[in-house]
Design an enzyme around this catalytic site. Structure first.
Site, PDB file in Angstrom:
ATOM      1  N   GLU A   1     -31.712-101.679 -23.171  1.00 26.05           N
ATOM      2  CA  GLU A   1     -31.738-100.375 -22.510  1.00 26.05           C
ATOM      3  C   GLU A   1     -31.036 -99.303 -23.343  1.00 26.05           C
ATOM      4  OE1 GLU A   1     -30.373-100.576 -18.434  1.00 26.05           O
ATOM      5  OE2 GLU A   1     -30.383 -98.396 -18.260  1.00 26.05           O
TER       6      GLU A   1
ATOM      7  N   GLY B   1     -32.200-101.876 -10.070  1.00 28.92           N
ATOM      8  CA  GLY B   1     -31.207-101.670  -9.008  1.00 28.92           C
ATOM      9  C   GLY B   1     -29.855-102.225  -9.408  1.00 28.92           C
TER      10      GLY B   1
ATOM     11  N   GLU C   1     -17.816 -92.465 -21.770  1.00 22.06           N
ATOM     12  CA  GLU C   1     -16.467 -93.041 -21.794  1.00 22.06           C
ATOM     13  C   GLU C   1     -16.531 -94.566 -21.789  1.00 22.06           C
ATOM     14  OE1 GLU C   1     -17.466 -90.638 -19.684  1.00 22.06           O
ATOM     15  OE2 GLU C   1     -16.421 -88.981 -20.656  1.00 22.06           O
TER      16      GLU C   1
ATOM     17  N   SER D   1     -26.760 -99.678 -10.011  1.00 28.05           N
ATOM     18  CA  SER D   1     -25.705 -98.817  -9.455  1.00 28.05           C
ATOM     19  C   SER D   1     -25.706 -98.783  -7.933  1.00 28.05           C
ATOM     20  CB  SER D   1     -25.899 -97.382  -9.966  1.00 28.05           C
ATOM     21  OG  SER D   1     -26.053 -97.369 -11.353  1.00 28.05           O
TER      22      SER D   1
HETATM   23  C1  LIG Z   1     -30.864 -89.752 -14.797  1.00 27.84           C
HETATM   24  C2  LIG Z   1     -30.183 -91.002 -14.310  1.00 27.84           C
HETATM   25  C3  LIG Z   1     -30.936 -92.124 -14.072  1.00 27.84           C
HETATM   26  C4  LIG Z   1     -30.320 -93.302 -13.592  1.00 27.84           C
HETATM   27  N1  LIG Z   1     -31.109 -94.387 -13.332  1.00 27.84           N
HETATM   28  C5  LIG Z   1     -30.539 -95.507 -12.853  1.00 27.84           C
HETATM   29  C6  LIG Z   1     -31.347 -96.631 -12.495  1.00 27.84           C
HETATM   30  O1  LIG Z   1     -32.582 -96.617 -12.643  1.00 27.84           O
HETATM   31  N2  LIG Z   1     -30.741 -97.737 -11.979  1.00 27.84           N
HETATM   32  C7  LIG Z   1     -29.397 -97.794 -11.799  1.00 27.84           C
HETATM   33  O2  LIG Z   1     -28.919 -98.836 -11.358  1.00 27.84           O
HETATM   34  N3  LIG Z   1     -28.593 -96.741 -12.111  1.00 27.84           N
HETATM   35  C8  LIG Z   1     -29.139 -95.602 -12.619  1.00 27.84           C
HETATM   36  N4  LIG Z   1     -28.340 -94.508 -12.933  1.00 27.84           N
HETATM   37  C9  LIG Z   1     -26.917 -94.579 -12.628  1.00 27.84           C
HETATM   38  C10 LIG Z   1     -26.021 -94.655 -13.863  1.00 27.84           C
HETATM   39  O3  LIG Z   1     -26.108 -95.923 -14.462  1.00 27.84           O
HETATM   40  C11 LIG Z   1     -24.598 -94.328 -13.363  1.00 27.84           C
HETATM   41  O4  LIG Z   1     -24.593 -92.970 -12.983  1.00 27.84           O
HETATM   42  C12 LIG Z   1     -23.555 -94.572 -14.400  1.00 27.84           C
HETATM   43  O5  LIG Z   1     -23.436 -95.937 -14.702  1.00 27.84           O
HETATM   44  C13 LIG Z   1     -22.176 -94.035 -13.959  1.00 27.84           C
HETATM   45  O6  LIG Z   1     -21.830 -94.486 -12.688  1.00 27.84           O
HETATM   46  P1  LIG Z   1     -21.351 -93.458 -11.535  1.00 27.84           P
HETATM   47  O7  LIG Z   1     -22.416 -92.395 -11.433  1.00 27.84           O
HETATM   48  O8  LIG Z   1     -21.037 -94.259 -10.336  1.00 27.84           O
HETATM   49  O9  LIG Z   1     -20.061 -92.759 -12.100  1.00 27.84           O
HETATM   50  P2  LIG Z   1     -18.576 -93.349 -12.083  1.00 27.84           P
HETATM   51  O10 LIG Z   1     -18.585 -94.759 -12.529  1.00 27.84           O
HETATM   52  O11 LIG Z   1     -17.952 -93.012 -10.781  1.00 27.84           O
HETATM   53  O12 LIG Z   1     -17.909 -92.471 -13.225  1.00 27.84           O
HETATM   54  C14 LIG Z   1     -17.517 -91.109 -13.040  1.00 27.84           C
HETATM   55  C15 LIG Z   1     -16.841 -90.632 -14.305  1.00 27.84           C
HETATM   56  O13 LIG Z   1     -15.644 -91.393 -14.555  1.00 27.84           O
HETATM   57  C16 LIG Z   1     -15.700 -91.996 -15.851  1.00 27.84           C
HETATM   58  N5  LIG Z   1     -15.126 -93.335 -15.817  1.00 27.84           N
HETATM   59  C17 LIG Z   1     -15.386 -94.313 -14.908  1.00 27.84           C
HETATM   60  N6  LIG Z   1     -14.682 -95.430 -15.200  1.00 27.84           N
HETATM   61  C18 LIG Z   1     -13.984 -95.159 -16.321  1.00 27.84           C
HETATM   62  C19 LIG Z   1     -13.089 -95.917 -17.132  1.00 27.84           C
HETATM   63  N7  LIG Z   1     -12.782 -97.182 -16.855  1.00 27.84           N
HETATM   64  N8  LIG Z   1     -12.546 -95.324 -18.228  1.00 27.84           N
HETATM   65  C20 LIG Z   1     -12.851 -94.030 -18.550  1.00 27.84           C
HETATM   66  N9  LIG Z   1     -13.695 -93.256 -17.804  1.00 27.84           N
HETATM   67  C21 LIG Z   1     -14.249 -93.813 -16.710  1.00 27.84           C
HETATM   68  C22 LIG Z   1     -17.172 -92.064 -16.201  1.00 27.84           C
HETATM   69  O14 LIG Z   1     -17.377 -92.098 -17.607  1.00 27.84           O
HETATM   70  C23 LIG Z   1     -17.729 -90.799 -15.561  1.00 27.84           C
HETATM   71  O15 LIG Z   1     -17.532 -89.688 -16.408  1.00 27.84           O
HETATM   72  C24 LIG Z   1     -28.919 -93.338 -13.398  1.00 27.84           C
HETATM   73  C25 LIG Z   1     -28.148 -92.190 -13.656  1.00 27.84           C
HETATM   74  C26 LIG Z   1     -28.767 -91.040 -14.101  1.00 27.84           C
HETATM   75  C27 LIG Z   1     -27.905 -89.825 -14.371  1.00 27.84           C
END
Ligand SMILES: Cc1cc2nc3c(=O)[nH]c(=O)nc-3n(C[C@H](O)[C@H](O)[C@H](O)COP(=O)(O)OP(=O)(O)OC[C@H]3O[C@@H](n4cnc5c(N)ncnc54)[C@H](O)[C@@H]3O)c2cc1C
Length: 341
Positions: free
Chosen positions: A207, A89, A328, A91
């Site tokens: 990870e 947990g 990124e 995100s």
């Molecule tokens: C299949 C799958 C399984 C997952 N499992 C888990 C889990 O078990 N536990 C958990 O906690 N999370 C999990 N996640 C979540 C995952 O870790 C997040 O989706 C990821 O860290 C990105 O966060 P976000 O989705 O909020 O995107 P955001 O952080 O909102 O990013 C959106 C876009 O903006 C870009 N971006 C954001 N900030 C910057 C920056 N500073 N510079 C340049 N570009 C930027 C990102 O690269 C991305 O392309 C999972 C995701 C997927 C797809």
């Protein structure tokens, strides 16, 4: 991605879950390289490893390193028997890439904690008994990394709601998890209060660098090679296979080098980011290259299994460079590590 509790228990029966944990806790006391070989074989066979995956890779080693003797005695044998499954947990809707801004909060109360907030994209939360969550235990959101802690949360407690999210393929691999005044006991805290950020970062190197970051499309690749062999494919196809094989061999060497550093107790965060970035690029290239090749140079009758696998992997592939940290973000870390920013 297949979740099969019975399969995990059968593996555990052979001593193949929690292999790196000490034998006093039911582990097999093997080194990181033994686990590497085991994981490679399981992934290459397309085995349904998701049930025990997180506990085996992350939660068990985390509890061994930071947990109290009571936590170790309770959780580790159950992890090794594949009785308890864990999810991560981290995100939240407002905290993905910017993980330090998590706002789920644990407030101290009567020797325990009261938990409120929400997690999202939690892989297999709807199948797991426990979550290890990163939450704020003191200070404010502006304090960023300071004041974050890790808690082991029993997902059957009153006030916890787990709601699966359906993805592009029609499956539900991850969930939203809501905490509404969840009463946690004092020993739900794992490690030191306020050290959550440091602990999570140590976990992220595990990870990001393992075989699972280069082999997500391996079953598809194997099926394709089988088809090419059957059809006695020509030079052009062989060159494509060669290109992929060379990529894979290099990535495997890099991944093993990071495993060696982890085994020495180092925290190779930048190297792990590099393996994940290049590894997921490879994993995404495999379905693209195979699809394009099949379209331009049809190979006779398509095996149904190859077709199904290609469709599934193509739908899953976009997520490879999101889960565990986006491309990124990883490139930003690599640039910083190289002194470029
Ligand atoms: C299949 C799958 C399984 C997952 N499992 C888990 C889990 O078990 N536990 C958990 O906690 N999370 C999990 N996640 C979540 C995952 O870790 C997040 O989706 C990821 O860290 C990105 O966060 P976000 O989705 O909020 O995107 P955001 O952080 O909102 O990013 C959106 C876009 O903006 C870009 N971006 C954001 N900030 C910057 C920056 N500073 N510079 C340049 N570009 C930027 C990102 O690269 C991305 O392309 C999972 C995701 C997927 C797809």
């Amino acid at each position: 991605m297949g979740f099969d509790a019975e399969f995990s228990r059968a593996l555990a029966g052979r001593g193949w879950v929690g292999v790196t944990l000490p034998s006093e806790y039911g582990g097999s006391n093997l080194d990181a390289f033994s686990r590497y070989v085991l994981v490679e074989e399981l992934l290459a066979a397309g085995a349904p490893v998701a049930a025990h995956w997180i506990a085996d890779r992350q939660s068990g080693p985390l509890i061994l390193k930071f947990g109290t003797s009571t936590q170790r005695a309770f959780f580790l044998p159950r992890i090794c028997r594949a009785e308890l499954f864990f999810c991560i947990g981290m995100s939240e809707p407002g905290a993905g890439s910017d993980l330090a801004s998590v706002s789920t909060r644990a407030r101290p109360k009567d020797g325990g904690w009261v938990l409120n907030g929400q997690k999202i994209w939690t892989t297999n939360a709807h199948h797991c008994q426990y979550m290890i969550a990163l939450v704020r235990s003191s200070g404010e959101r502006e304090d960023r990394q300071a004041g974050l802690s890790q808690f082991i949360i029993d997902l059957s407690l009153p006030g916890v709601t787990v709601r699966p999210i359906r993805d592009l393929s029609g499956d539900a691999h991850f969930s939203e998890v809501f905490f509404d005044n969840v009463q946690l006991a004092g020993d739900a805290l794992v490690g030191e209060e306020g050290s959550g950020w440091k602990q999570v970062n140590a976990e992220l190197a595990f990870e990001r660098s393992g075989p699972e970051r280069i082999y997500s499309s391996i079953v598809l690749l194997e099926l394709w090679i089988r088809l090419l062999r059957q059809n006695s494919a020509g030079q052009a196809q062989a060159a494509k296979v060669g290109r992929l094989a060379v990529h894979l061999a290099t990535l495997r060497n890099m991944s093993i080098t990071v495993t060696a550093k982890l085994a020495l107790g180092e925290s190779p965060v930048v190297e792990a980011a590099l393996v994940k970035d290049l590894g997921t690029e490879f994993e995404q290239m495999v379905p693209q290259l195979i699809e394009a090749s099949m379209g331009v140079e049809p190979q006779g009758e398509l095996e149904a299994e190859l077709h199904r696998t290609l469709a599934y992997v193509s739908q899953m592939a976009p997520s490879y460079s999101l889960r565990g940290g986006t491309r990124e973000i990883l490139r930003g870390m690599i640039a910083r590590g190289l002194g470029l920013r």
